[in-house]
Design a protein around this motif. Structure first.
Motif, short mmCIF file in Angstrom:
data_model
loop_
_atom_site.label_atom_id
_atom_site.label_comp_id
_atom_site.label_asym_id
_atom_site.label_seq_id
_atom_site.Cartn_x
_atom_site.Cartn_y
_atom_site.Cartn_z
N SER A 90 0.84 -1.21 0.00
CA SER A 90 0.00 0.00 0.00
C SER A 90 0.87 1.25 0.00
O SER A 90 0.59 2.22 -0.72
CB SER A 90 -0.92 0.00 1.23
N TYR A 149 -7.10 7.45 -3.10
CA TYR A 149 -6.59 6.85 -1.86
C TYR A 149 -7.34 7.42 -0.66
O TYR A 149 -7.05 8.54 -0.20
CB TYR A 149 -5.09 7.12 -1.71
N PRO A 150 -8.30 6.69 -0.12
CA PRO A 150 -9.08 7.19 1.02
C PRO A 150 -8.24 7.41 2.27
O PRO A 150 -8.68 8.08 3.21
CB PRO A 150 -10.13 6.09 1.24
N GLU A 151 -7.02 6.84 2.29
CA GLU A 151 -6.14 7.05 3.43
C GLU A 151 -5.66 8.49 3.54
O GLU A 151 -5.23 8.94 4.61
CB GLU A 151 -4.90 6.15 3.33
N GLU A 201 -5.63 12.23 4.09
CA GLU A 201 -6.40 13.28 4.76
C GLU A 201 -6.18 14.62 4.04
O GLU A 201 -7.12 15.34 3.72
CB GLU A 201 -5.98 13.40 6.22
N ASN A 210 -7.04 10.26 15.32
CA ASN A 210 -6.55 9.22 14.40
C ASN A 210 -5.02 9.11 14.47
O ASN A 210 -4.33 10.09 14.70
CB ASN A 210 -6.96 9.53 12.96
N ASN A 227 -3.97 8.65 6.99
CA ASN A 227 -4.62 8.03 8.13
C ASN A 227 -4.12 6.60 8.27
O ASN A 227 -4.44 5.73 7.48
CB ASN A 227 -6.14 8.05 7.92
N ASP A 249 -4.86 4.36 10.40
CA ASP A 249 -5.91 3.39 10.69
C ASP A 249 -6.46 2.77 9.41
O ASP A 249 -6.83 1.60 9.38
CB ASP A 249 -7.05 4.05 11.48
N LEU A 250 -6.50 3.57 8.33
CA LEU A 250 -7.00 3.05 7.06
C LEU A 250 -5.93 2.26 6.31
O LEU A 250 -6.23 1.28 5.63
CB LEU A 250 -7.51 4.20 6.19
N LYS A 296 -5.86 -1.19 7.83
CA LYS A 296 -7.18 -1.77 8.06
C LYS A 296 -7.22 -3.28 7.82
O LYS A 296 -7.95 -4.01 8.49
CB LYS A 296 -8.24 -1.08 7.20
N GLU A 297 -6.42 -3.75 6.84
CA GLU A 297 -6.40 -5.18 6.55
C GLU A 297 -5.85 -5.98 7.73
O GLU A 297 -6.26 -7.11 7.97
CB GLU A 297 -5.55 -5.45 5.31
N LYS A 350 -6.22 -5.34 10.89
CA LYS A 350 -7.20 -5.45 11.96
C LYS A 350 -8.09 -6.68 11.81
O LYS A 350 -8.57 -7.25 12.79
CB LYS A 350 -8.09 -4.20 11.99
#
Length: 286
Positions: free
Chosen positions: A74, A117-119, A121, A174, A198, A200-201, A204-205, A207
Motif C-alpha cells: 500500500s 486513496y481514502p487514506e 487526509e 486518528n 490516516n 488506521d486506514l 485496516k487489513e 485489523k
C-alpha cells in the motif's frame, strides 16, 4: 522318608520355584510393556503436540509477514502516484506571477489523488517562496512558513521519499503519518510535496486478520508506542514486554517468549521499515 520320596519332593520344589519365577517374569514383563507403551504414547503425544505447535508458529510467522508485505505494498502504491505528481510541470508555474492556471491543474491532481486513496487526509505543497497550497483547502495563519516545518526540512535531506514517525492527530484522534518528497525543476529544489495519511486506514487489513485461536495483532511505532490495538484504551501507550523492544531493534523478524499472569506467551513480530512500524502478534505458547 525314602530317597525316592526326597527326590520327588525336591523336584516339586524346583518346579514351584520355576513357576513362581515364570509368573514373576511375566508380571515384570507386563509392567515393562505397560510402561513402555505409556512412555511411547506420551512421547508420541508430545511429538504430535510439538509438531502442531511448530506448525502454528510457522503459520503465525507467515501471517505476520503477509501483513507486513500488505502494508508495504500500500505504501509503495501511494509513493508511486505521488512521485508522478511531483514531476508535473505545473509546480514551476506556481513560482510565476500568473499562477492561477498552474494552481488549478495542481489542485485537480490533488483531488484525484485523494479520491483514489481514502487514506489521504490532506495533500499539499510548500514552495520555496513560502507559499502553501493545500487540498482540501484549509485556512492557514498569514505568517505560516512551510519551509520552516519539519516535514519540509526533513524532505530536503533525501532525494526521494521521507516518512515521518507515526503520530496522533489531536483533532480527530486518528493515528497519522506524513509522506514527503522534494519537487525539482531540473536539479533545483523548488518545493516539497506532502500527504498526511490516516494510518488506521492503511493498516485496516491487519485489523481483520485472525491470529491463531485466541491471539491478536497490534502495531507499534519504532519506539514501541502502540498505534493499533484491539483494546482502544491501549493506543498511545508504550508496549511493556521485557526483551521485545531490544530484539526488535536488532532483528527485522523474530519471536519472543514471555510470562504474563503466570502463563507462557509468545510475541511474533515483523518490521515495516520504510514506515517505521512494527507488526506484532500475541498468542499463548500452547
Amino acid at each position: 522318608m525314602t530317597e525316592i520320596d526326597k527326590g520327588k519332593r525336591k523336584t516339586k520344589s524346583k518346579r514351584f520355584i520355576i513357576l513362581v519365577a515364570a509368573i514373576a517374569f511375566l508380571v515384570i514383563a507386563a509392567f515393562a510393556m505397560a510402561e513402555y507403551y505409556a512412555i511411547s504414547t506420551l512421547l508420541s503425544y508430545k511429538q504430535e503436540r510439538d509438531n502442531k505447535s511448530n506448525d502454528l508458529i510457522n503459520q503465525s510467522k507467515q501471517t505476520i509477514n503477509q501483513a507486513s508485505l500488505a502494508i508495504t505494498k500500500s505504501a509503495d502504491e501511494i509513493e508511486k502516484r505521488l512521485y508522478l505528481i511531483s514531476k508535473g510541470q505545473d509546480f514551476q508555474g506556481l513560482l510565476s506571477e500568473d499562477k492561477s492556471g498552474a494552481l488549478e491543474n495542481i489542485l485537480k491532481e490533488f483531488k484525484d489523488y485523494r479520491d483514489t486513496y481514502p487514506e489521504v487526509e490532506n495533500i499539499y505543497v510548500g514552495m520555496i517562496d513560502k507559499k502553501m497550497h493545500v487540498y482540501p483547502e484549509v485556512e492557514l495563519p498569514k505568517d505560516y512558513d512551510p519551509t520552516s516545518r519539519p516535514w519540509y526540512i526533513n524532505a530536503l535531506n533525501n532525494t526521494e521519499f521521507t516518512w515521518s514517525e507515526p503520530y496522533l492527530d489531536f483533532g480527530t484522534g486518528n493515528s497519522m503519518i506524513t509522506l514527503s518528497l522534494p519537487v525539482y525543476n531540473e536539479d533545483e529544489v523548488i518545493g516539497v510535496l506532502s500527504v498526511d495519511l490516516n494510518l488506521d486506514l492503511i493498516v485496516k487489513e491487519v485489523k481483520d486478520i485472525k491470529f491463531g485461536a485466541n491471539g491478536y495483532m497490534i502495531i507499534t511505532d519504532q519506539n514501541g508506542t502502540i498505534i493499533m490495538h484491539p483494546n482502544l484504551e491501549q493506543i498511545g501507550h508504550p508496549l511493556l514486554i521485557e526483551g521485545l523492544g531490544d530484539l526488535i531493534s536488532k532483528e527485522d523478524t523474530g519471536i519472543v517468549k514471555y510470562t504474563y499472569q503466570d502463563k507462557t506467551k509468545m510475541a511474533i513480530y515483523s518490521k515495516v521499515d520504510k514506515m517505521k512500524l512494527n507488526i506484532i502478534g500475541f498468542m499463548g505458547e500452547n
